[in-house]
Design an enzyme around this catalytic site. Structure first.
Site, PDB file in Angstrom:
ATOM      1  N   ASP A  49      -4.051  -0.511  -9.162  1.00 29.62           N
ATOM      2  CA  ASP A  49      -5.182   0.504  -8.818  1.00 29.62           C
ATOM      3  C   ASP A  49      -5.506   1.564  -9.851  1.00 29.62           C
ATOM      4  O   ASP A  49      -6.401   2.136  -9.473  1.00 29.62           O
ATOM      5  CB  ASP A  49      -4.549   1.110  -7.539  1.00 29.62           C
ATOM      6  CG  ASP A  49      -3.278   2.060  -7.465  1.00 29.62           C
ATOM      7  OD1 ASP A  49      -2.759   1.819  -8.733  1.00 29.62           O
ATOM      8  OD2 ASP A  49      -2.951   2.460  -6.447  1.00 29.62           O
ATOM      9  N   SER A  50      -4.829   1.537 -10.934  1.00 33.06           N
ATOM     10  CA  SER A  50      -5.096   2.121 -12.053  1.00 33.06           C
ATOM     11  C   SER A  50      -6.554   1.955 -12.437  1.00 33.06           C
ATOM     12  O   SER A  50      -7.193   2.437 -13.344  1.00 33.06           O
ATOM     13  CB  SER A  50      -4.141   2.022 -13.317  1.00 33.06           C
ATOM     14  OG  SER A  50      -4.008   0.843 -13.393  1.00 33.06           O
ATOM     15  N   ASP A  88      -2.011  -4.767  -6.767  1.00 41.42           N
ATOM     16  CA  ASP A  88      -1.843  -3.360  -5.942  1.00 41.42           C
ATOM     17  C   ASP A  88      -2.538  -3.423  -4.708  1.00 41.42           C
ATOM     18  O   ASP A  88      -3.723  -3.619  -4.591  1.00 41.42           O
ATOM     19  CB  ASP A  88      -2.149  -2.204  -6.963  1.00 41.42           C
ATOM     20  CG  ASP A  88      -1.163  -1.371  -7.390  1.00 41.42           C
ATOM     21  OD1 ASP A  88       0.243  -1.617  -7.040  1.00 41.42           O
ATOM     22  OD2 ASP A  88      -1.185  -0.911  -8.521  1.00 41.42           O
ATOM     23  N   LYS A 118       1.881  -5.382  -4.526  1.00 45.23           N
ATOM     24  CA  LYS A 118       2.681  -4.202  -4.698  1.00 45.23           C
ATOM     25  C   LYS A 118       2.263  -3.010  -3.763  1.00 45.23           C
ATOM     26  O   LYS A 118       0.968  -2.888  -3.625  1.00 45.23           O
ATOM     27  CB  LYS A 118       2.486  -3.660  -6.133  1.00 45.23           C
ATOM     28  CG  LYS A 118       3.340  -2.556  -6.339  1.00 45.23           C
ATOM     29  CD  LYS A 118       3.529  -2.477  -7.946  1.00 45.23           C
ATOM     30  CE  LYS A 118       2.337  -1.398  -8.504  1.00 45.23           C
ATOM     31  NZ  LYS A 118       2.394  -0.208  -7.861  1.00 45.23           N
ATOM     32  N   GLU A 120       3.401   1.367  -2.695  1.00 50.71           N
ATOM     33  CA  GLU A 120       4.192   2.322  -3.061  1.00 50.71           C
ATOM     34  C   GLU A 120       5.048   2.984  -2.005  1.00 50.71           C
ATOM     35  O   GLU A 120       4.694   3.001  -0.827  1.00 50.71           O
ATOM     36  CB  GLU A 120       3.314   3.469  -3.461  1.00 50.71           C
ATOM     37  CG  GLU A 120       2.416   3.076  -4.968  1.00 50.71           C
ATOM     38  CD  GLU A 120       1.701   4.373  -5.293  1.00 50.71           C
ATOM     39  OE1 GLU A 120       1.126   3.851  -6.510  1.00 50.71           O
ATOM     40  OE2 GLU A 120       1.540   5.338  -4.915  1.00 50.71           O
ATOM     41  N   GLU A 186       8.858   4.694 -11.798  1.00 47.55           N
ATOM     42  CA  GLU A 186       7.877   5.340 -12.707  1.00 47.55           C
ATOM     43  C   GLU A 186       8.438   6.785 -13.007  1.00 47.55           C
ATOM     44  O   GLU A 186       8.600   7.438 -11.948  1.00 47.55           O
ATOM     45  CB  GLU A 186       6.297   5.347 -12.116  1.00 47.55           C
ATOM     46  CG  GLU A 186       5.376   6.052 -12.961  1.00 47.55           C
ATOM     47  CD  GLU A 186       4.049   5.780 -12.464  1.00 47.55           C
ATOM     48  OE1 GLU A 186       3.063   6.379 -13.239  1.00 47.55           O
ATOM     49  OE2 GLU A 186       4.000   5.015 -11.751  1.00 47.55           O
TER      50      GLU A 186
END
Length: 281
Positions: A49-50, A88, A118, A120, A186
């Site tokens: 998602d970056s 993501d 993925k 978080e 991270e």
């Protein structure tokens, strides 16, 4: 790690089985050309998602939508043959509960052809991870600094220092026990990353963590030096393409303004030019 049997893609179980072996190589990709460039070298390619910040100019990842992730996931899928592709899940697409996460995760997998998603979060996401895995959705977890929670953290700060280390360790244990096949660590202290890597049974993929992790991931644009004003401590630049691109565009603009481009070799005559074989150019 490499795929076997020609161009068969690496699978989530193979990534999980790589724990403690040759380090797992991972980079982000958002487009077909970059995916093709990475595929021969990477075990895992993450459609992160970056993309919101890297390609769309957003101030954070929070504005990224599910449709954006699916669009870029489709593009990356067309460029991969060997590497495992993970997409993501963007902010707001899974936090509501396991059912929402499954509905959106299943859509991402069906529409992009990715092999895993993925998400978080640690202990708070364990139930959701367990629910997804039980229904055939492989999950890569992400603990430590979780960018989608940047407002709650008060910025992109190192996580797990001092007494906070136990929280991050609990998060890592929780996602492993819930069935995640790997976990991104991270921006955590190296000592903590080493401890987590030793204590949990799934591969750790470090970003701003430790070389002792089972693998590493970086944003490909950072690795290639596509930005001149962004140099985080945990990134090693392997090229300076922004500088090379600036020089190339500057030379092009100068040639256009001075009428040196296009030259005679770049334009077409009024009559076809015979070439070998009787064809005309």
């Amino acid at each position: 790690m490499s795929a076997t049997g020609g161009t068969r893609s690496i699978t989530p179980p193979e990534i999980r089985a790589a724990k403690g072996k040759t380090p797992i190589v991972c980079l982000t990709a958002y487009t077909t050309p970059i995916a093709r460039l990475l595929d021969p070298h990477c075990d895992l390619v993450l459609v992160g998602d970056s993309v919101g910040m890297v390609l769309h100019g957003l101030p954070s990842t929070l504005g990224v939508t599910l449709d954006m992730m699916i669009m870029h996931g489709k593009a990356v899928r067309r460029g991969l043959e060997k590497a495992l592709m993970v997409v993501d899940m963007p902010f707001g697409s899974y936090e509501e509960g396991p059912e929402q996460a499954f509905r959106n995760g299943a859509r991402v997998m069906a529409e992009t052809g990715c092999a895993a998603i993925k998400l978080e979060g640690g202990e708070s996401m364990a139930e959701t991870i367990r629910f997804l895995v039980a229904r055939g959705v492989p999950v890569m977890a992400h603990v430590g600094l979780t960018p989608q929670a940047v407002n709650a953290f008060g910025g992109y700060q190192v996580q797990g220092r001092g007494a906070d280390a136990e929280r991050v360790l609990r998060d890592a244990r929780a996602v492993a026990e819930a069935g995640a096949f790997s976990v991104v660590l991270e921006k955590v202290p190296e000592e903590l990353a080493v401890r987590i890597t030793k204590e949990i049974p799934i591969p750790t993929i470090g970003i701003g963590a430790s070389s002792a992790c089972d693998g590493q991931v970086l944003v490909v644009d950072d690795v290639l030096g596509m930005f001149t004003d962004f140099r985080p401590k945990f990134v090693k630049r392997y090229a300076e393409l922004a500088e090379a691109a600036d020089a190339a565009v500057s030379a092009y603009a100068r040639d256009v303004r001075e009428r040196r481009f296009p030259g005679p070799e770049h334009v077409f005559g009024s009559a076809p030019k015979p070439v070998k074989g009787g064809e005309a150019a």
